[in-house]
Design an enzyme around this catalytic site. Sequence first.
Site, mmCIF file in Angstrom:
data_model
loop_
_atom_site.group_PDB
_atom_site.id
_atom_site.type_symbol
_atom_site.label_atom_id
_atom_site.label_comp_id
_atom_site.label_asym_id
_atom_site.label_seq_id
_atom_site.Cartn_x
_atom_site.Cartn_y
_atom_site.Cartn_z
ATOM 1 N N GLU A 1 -10.466 -0.793 -10.123
ATOM 2 C CA GLU A 1 -11.467 -0.503 -9.338
ATOM 3 C C GLU A 1 -12.186 -0.009 -9.980
ATOM 4 O O GLU A 1 -12.906 1.257 -10.041
ATOM 5 C CB GLU A 1 -10.784 -0.167 -8.129
ATOM 6 C CG GLU A 1 -11.699 -0.803 -6.698
ATOM 7 C CD GLU A 1 -11.512 -0.356 -5.158
ATOM 8 O OE1 GLU A 1 -10.451 -0.303 -4.627
ATOM 9 O OE2 GLU A 1 -12.443 0.004 -4.613
ATOM 10 N N SER B 1 0.832 -1.011 -0.134
ATOM 11 C CA SER B 1 -0.074 0.101 0.103
ATOM 12 C C SER B 1 0.895 0.873 -0.751
ATOM 13 O O SER B 1 2.227 1.215 -0.186
ATOM 14 C CB SER B 1 -0.883 -0.063 0.790
ATOM 15 O OG SER B 1 0.166 0.129 1.695
ATOM 16 N N ASN C 1 -6.837 -10.664 -2.302
ATOM 17 C CA ASN C 1 -5.971 -9.921 -1.300
ATOM 18 C C ASN C 1 -6.258 -10.217 0.107
ATOM 19 O O ASN C 1 -7.038 -10.041 0.366
ATOM 20 C CB ASN C 1 -6.321 -8.208 -1.904
ATOM 21 C CG ASN C 1 -6.587 -8.012 -2.842
ATOM 22 O OD1 ASN C 1 -5.550 -8.695 -3.523
ATOM 23 N ND2 ASN C 1 -5.896 -6.869 -3.292
ATOM 24 N N HIS D 1 -11.069 -8.083 -3.038
ATOM 25 C CA HIS D 1 -10.142 -7.307 -1.823
ATOM 26 C C HIS D 1 -11.071 -7.854 -0.660
ATOM 27 O O HIS D 1 -12.329 -8.446 -0.207
ATOM 28 C CB HIS D 1 -9.962 -6.401 -1.742
ATOM 29 C CG HIS D 1 -9.534 -5.443 -2.698
ATOM 30 N ND1 HIS D 1 -7.977 -4.457 -2.592
ATOM 31 C CD2 HIS D 1 -10.002 -5.806 -4.086
ATOM 32 C CE1 HIS D 1 -7.832 -4.133 -3.879
ATOM 33 N NE2 HIS D 1 -8.479 -5.081 -4.631
ATOM 34 N N GLY D 2 -10.061 -7.081 0.380
ATOM 35 C CA GLY D 2 -10.893 -7.791 1.297
ATOM 36 C C GLY D 2 -11.242 -9.261 2.086
ATOM 37 O O GLY D 2 -12.302 -9.947 2.405
ATOM 38 N N GLY D 3 -9.977 -10.235 1.884
ATOM 39 C CA GLY D 3 -9.559 -11.370 2.050
ATOM 40 C C GLY D 3 -9.856 -12.349 3.258
ATOM 41 O O GLY D 3 -10.124 -13.238 3.336
ATOM 42 N N ASP E 1 -0.592 -1.416 -3.799
ATOM 43 C CA ASP E 1 -1.929 -2.099 -3.881
ATOM 44 C C ASP E 1 -2.855 -0.189 -3.743
ATOM 45 O O ASP E 1 -2.634 0.563 -2.831
ATOM 46 C CB ASP E 1 -2.396 -2.875 -2.500
ATOM 47 C CG ASP E 1 -3.488 -2.532 -2.186
ATOM 48 O OD1 ASP E 1 -4.362 -3.124 -2.945
ATOM 49 O OD2 ASP E 1 -3.680 -3.057 -1.081
ATOM 50 N N ASP F 1 -6.422 2.533 -7.909
ATOM 51 C CA ASP F 1 -7.793 2.925 -7.682
ATOM 52 C C ASP F 1 -8.547 3.580 -7.822
ATOM 53 O O ASP F 1 -8.459 5.013 -7.260
ATOM 54 C CB ASP F 1 -7.803 3.189 -5.836
ATOM 55 C CG ASP F 1 -9.403 2.399 -5.496
ATOM 56 O OD1 ASP F 1 -9.990 3.061 -5.952
ATOM 57 O OD2 ASP F 1 -8.961 2.493 -4.624
#
Length: 284
Positions: free
Chosen positions: A134, A50, A230, A208-210, A82, A104
């Site tokens: 995204e 990130s 992710n 995302h948000g795995g 990211d 993004d």
Amino acid sequence: MPLVSMNEFLPKAKANKFAVGQFNMNNLEFAQAIVEAAMEEKSPFIFGVSEGALKYMGMEFTVALAEAAAKQSGLPIALHLDHGSSFEVAMKCIRGGFSSVMFDGSHYSFEENIRLTKEVVKAARAMGVSVEGELGTIGGVEDDISVDEANASLANPDEAIRFYEETGVDCVAIAVGTAHGMYKGEPNIRYDIIEKVAKAIPVPVVLHGGSGVPDESIRKAIAAGVGKINVNTENQVACTDTIRQVLNKDANVYDPRKYLGPAKKAMVEVVRSKIRLFGSSDQA
Ligand code: 13P
């Protein structure tokens, strides 16, 4: 092996219905734990970095860590920005040695998101660098980006298809009900949106948000067309919980290796189980 673009493995993931993990790298121990688990599993993977993590580690250390992992392991590894927030930061990463970037533009209007993403794709293509775009807004907290539930919005599948057709990105992150961070309940994932988009485009959908998503939901998402997942928070929690335990047990510990070593081990376990769940073992 040098760092590779995500196109070294995402087409295969899409064709053979598995997903490649993006494991966020936050420091040396994360890098070592992720590559150790991937070597055991002979799996390709993506180091996600990130903007906050990049600021923390610095460009040279970040790229050096990823390059050392690729050289030592011989695995196909992508170093991926990211949630890149601007054209400039994406270019800075490409110049610095990243092999992949996410732009993004989800906080812009749909048309502006397309226009800016297209610019990033054009520049990245020329350098052999892959791009993730995204659409829709993913909720939760990720570093400096915080989106509350009221402002998270699901992706419109028709728009996601048009987004792909106009930008030519190598994978598309679409908001389908997951969020960054740990969940309080179970996420309500819209497999129908994943399926509609994945069927219409030749590249994988990104989840995302795995962290904290039940295994069965992950399997269903992959079956619906997710090819990149992710994970960050679960490794952060494993790392910090372990450090806390070690320090609580013995107040005399002062050598960082005494708590970072066990923390690293805990992250190896997390990454290994995700790789197996995603089906990317033996795909390197
Ligand atoms: P988690 O922190 O919820 O695993 O999400 C990671 C992510 O999606 C990074 O972009």
